[in-house]
Design a protein around this motif. Structure first.
Motif, PDB file in Angstrom:
ATOM      1  N   TYR A  87     -13.718  16.962  60.200  1.00  0.00           N
ATOM      2  CA  TYR A  87     -12.677  16.876  61.221  1.00  0.00           C
ATOM      3  C   TYR A  87     -13.204  16.279  62.529  1.00  0.00           C
ATOM      4  O   TYR A  87     -12.576  16.417  63.572  1.00  0.00           O
ATOM      5  N   CYS A 142     -10.535  26.917  59.863  1.00  0.00           N
ATOM      6  CA  CYS A 142      -9.587  27.438  58.888  1.00  0.00           C
ATOM      7  C   CYS A 142      -8.203  26.818  59.085  1.00  0.00           C
ATOM      8  O   CYS A 142      -7.542  26.413  58.114  1.00  0.00           O
ATOM      9  N   ARG A 143      -7.769  26.725  60.320  1.00  0.00           N
ATOM     10  CA  ARG A 143      -6.455  26.157  60.611  1.00  0.00           C
ATOM     11  C   ARG A 143      -6.418  24.667  60.304  1.00  0.00           C
ATOM     12  O   ARG A 143      -5.422  24.151  59.790  1.00  0.00           O
ATOM     13  N   ALA A 196      -8.207  23.094  58.065  1.00  0.00           N
ATOM     14  CA  ALA A 196      -8.307  22.868  56.625  1.00  0.00           C
ATOM     15  C   ALA A 196      -7.106  23.401  55.860  1.00  0.00           C
ATOM     16  O   ALA A 196      -6.864  22.996  54.715  1.00  0.00           O
ATOM     17  N   GLY A 197      -6.357  24.332  56.452  1.00  0.00           N
ATOM     18  CA  GLY A 197      -5.212  24.905  55.771  1.00  0.00           C
ATOM     19  C   GLY A 197      -5.553  26.041  54.831  1.00  0.00           C
ATOM     20  O   GLY A 197      -4.814  26.318  53.889  1.00  0.00           O
ATOM     21  N   ALA A 198      -6.665  26.726  55.078  1.00  0.00           N
ATOM     22  CA  ALA A 198      -7.061  27.868  54.252  1.00  0.00           C
ATOM     23  C   ALA A 198      -6.373  29.134  54.734  1.00  0.00           C
ATOM     24  O   ALA A 198      -5.895  29.210  55.874  1.00  0.00           O
ATOM     25  N   SER A 199      -6.313  30.129  53.865  1.00  0.00           N
ATOM     26  CA  SER A 199      -5.684  31.402  54.222  1.00  0.00           C
ATOM     27  C   SER A 199      -6.673  32.392  54.812  1.00  0.00           C
ATOM     28  O   SER A 199      -6.321  33.188  55.681  1.00  0.00           O
ATOM     29  N   ALA A 208      -5.273  33.868  58.252  1.00  0.00           N
ATOM     30  CA  ALA A 208      -4.180  33.071  58.777  1.00  0.00           C
ATOM     31  C   ALA A 208      -2.898  33.887  58.907  1.00  0.00           C
ATOM     32  O   ALA A 208      -2.734  34.929  58.260  1.00  0.00           O
ATOM     33  N   GLU A 244      -0.060  32.809  57.934  1.00  0.00           N
ATOM     34  CA  GLU A 244       0.801  32.457  56.804  1.00  0.00           C
ATOM     35  C   GLU A 244      -0.006  32.641  55.520  1.00  0.00           C
ATOM     36  O   GLU A 244      -0.928  31.874  55.254  1.00  0.00           O
ATOM     37  N   GLU A 252      -1.710  37.200  62.305  1.00  0.00           N
ATOM     38  CA  GLU A 252      -2.985  36.484  62.333  1.00  0.00           C
ATOM     39  C   GLU A 252      -4.081  37.431  62.817  1.00  0.00           C
ATOM     40  O   GLU A 252      -3.892  38.171  63.781  1.00  0.00           O
ATOM     41  N   PHE A 276      -8.397  29.027  49.565  1.00  0.00           N
ATOM     42  CA  PHE A 276      -7.258  28.115  49.649  1.00  0.00           C
ATOM     43  C   PHE A 276      -6.235  28.435  48.559  1.00  0.00           C
ATOM     44  O   PHE A 276      -6.612  28.658  47.405  1.00  0.00           O
TER      45      PHE A 276
END
Length: 282
Positions: A79, A90-91, A93-96, A240, A242, A252, A268
């Motif tokens: 990134y 984490c945000r 990459a979209g991981a939980s 996360a 979500e 969160e 993920f």
């Protein structure tokens, strides 16, 4: 003079309380943990390393059977960053769920093996007595092994850290207690093949290694293999807001650290298959 006498008396009482608490701190009695479902294939538990002491270090654990999630390494360089907080990684990459991983040098370069999406970005570190363990993922599952027995064949994700705390359901002997007097991060695989990510927040007297190992072996966790990750200011765990499969809104949770890190481990939501094998990066 009266104030001085009162101050000395108060200090004496405090010291007495501390020494009275020491026997409780040193007992290796693992507390009971209550696991709470926070999403499909995701549970969380919190507790203390020693329930009998108000001074005890606290622990938060997250586990998954990896039926709805897969494990991946997250590199800050993906990134455009040299290093970043676990929350930011984490945000992005979209991981939980994410936790810090490899140790790193003064220049911020990760130490030890790093494999991501089947690409070898760094080879295994073979020297010293700390980076002795490697967490890895293949198409068949996830494992923790000693660096001397690690093979890249079929590996799609891997991170190196250490030392190992539990091996084949037994405490790894010979570890120095003094090196664990701080916040800790770690990962374990339990007897049902689930992955457990955990972070320990040091209490007044630090994080007791025997108490941690005892908890990891307790019926509430049942670690078969456990690996210490980078600790101290690097120790961070993020959940996360979500999470797939949660019935309502998820709060969160960010267990932040002092230092930014170059590598993270993330859980993920499974969307597509991982690559089949590892290749060397250009």
């Amino acid at each position: 003079m009266i104030h001085a006498v009162r101050a000395i008396s108060w200090l004496t009482c405090c010291i007495s309380l501390v020494f009275c608490a020491l026997p409780s701190l040193l007992r290796a009695e693992a507390p009971q943990l209550a696991w709470e479902k926070i999403g499909d294939d995701l549970e969380q538990a919190t507790g203390k390393l020693n329930q009998d002491s108000v001074f005890s270090a606290s622990i938060v654990l997250v586990r998954s059977a990896l039926q709805s999630f897969n494990l991946q390494t997250i590199r800050a360089s993906e990134y455009g960053w040299k290093h970043a907080t676990i929350r930011s990684l984490c945000r992005a990459a979209g991981a939980s769920v994410c936790i810090n991983s490899n140790f790193f040098d003064e220049q911020g370069k990760a130490l030890g093996v790093v494999i991501s999406r089947g690409i070898i970005h760094q080879k295994a570190h073979r020297g010293g007595g700390t980076l002795t363990g490697i967490l890895f993922a293949t198409s068949k599952g996830v494992g923790i092994t000693h660096r001397d027995t690690f093979s890249i064949n079929g590996v799609v994700e891997a991170a190196q850290a250490g030392p190992r705390l539990i091996s084949q359901g037994q405490i790894v002997p010979g570890l120095k207690e003094s090196s664990f007097r701080t916040n800790l991060s770690g990962v374990c695989l339990d007897r049902k093949g689930r992955i457990v990510l955990y972070r320990v927040t040091a209490g007044v007297f630090g994080s007791s290694l025997p108490l941690l190992q005892n908890l990891l072996l307790s019926p509430a966790v049942e670690c078969l293999d456990a690996l210490n990750l980078d600790g101290g200011g690097s120790s961070q765990l993020y959940l996360a807001g979500e999470i797939p499969g949660h019935a309502g809104a998820v709060r969160e949770e960010n267990f932040a650290g002092r230092d930014e890190v170059p590598i993270a481990l993330g859980l993920f939501p499974i969307i597509s298959a991982l690559p089949a094998t590892a290749t060397t990066s250009p």
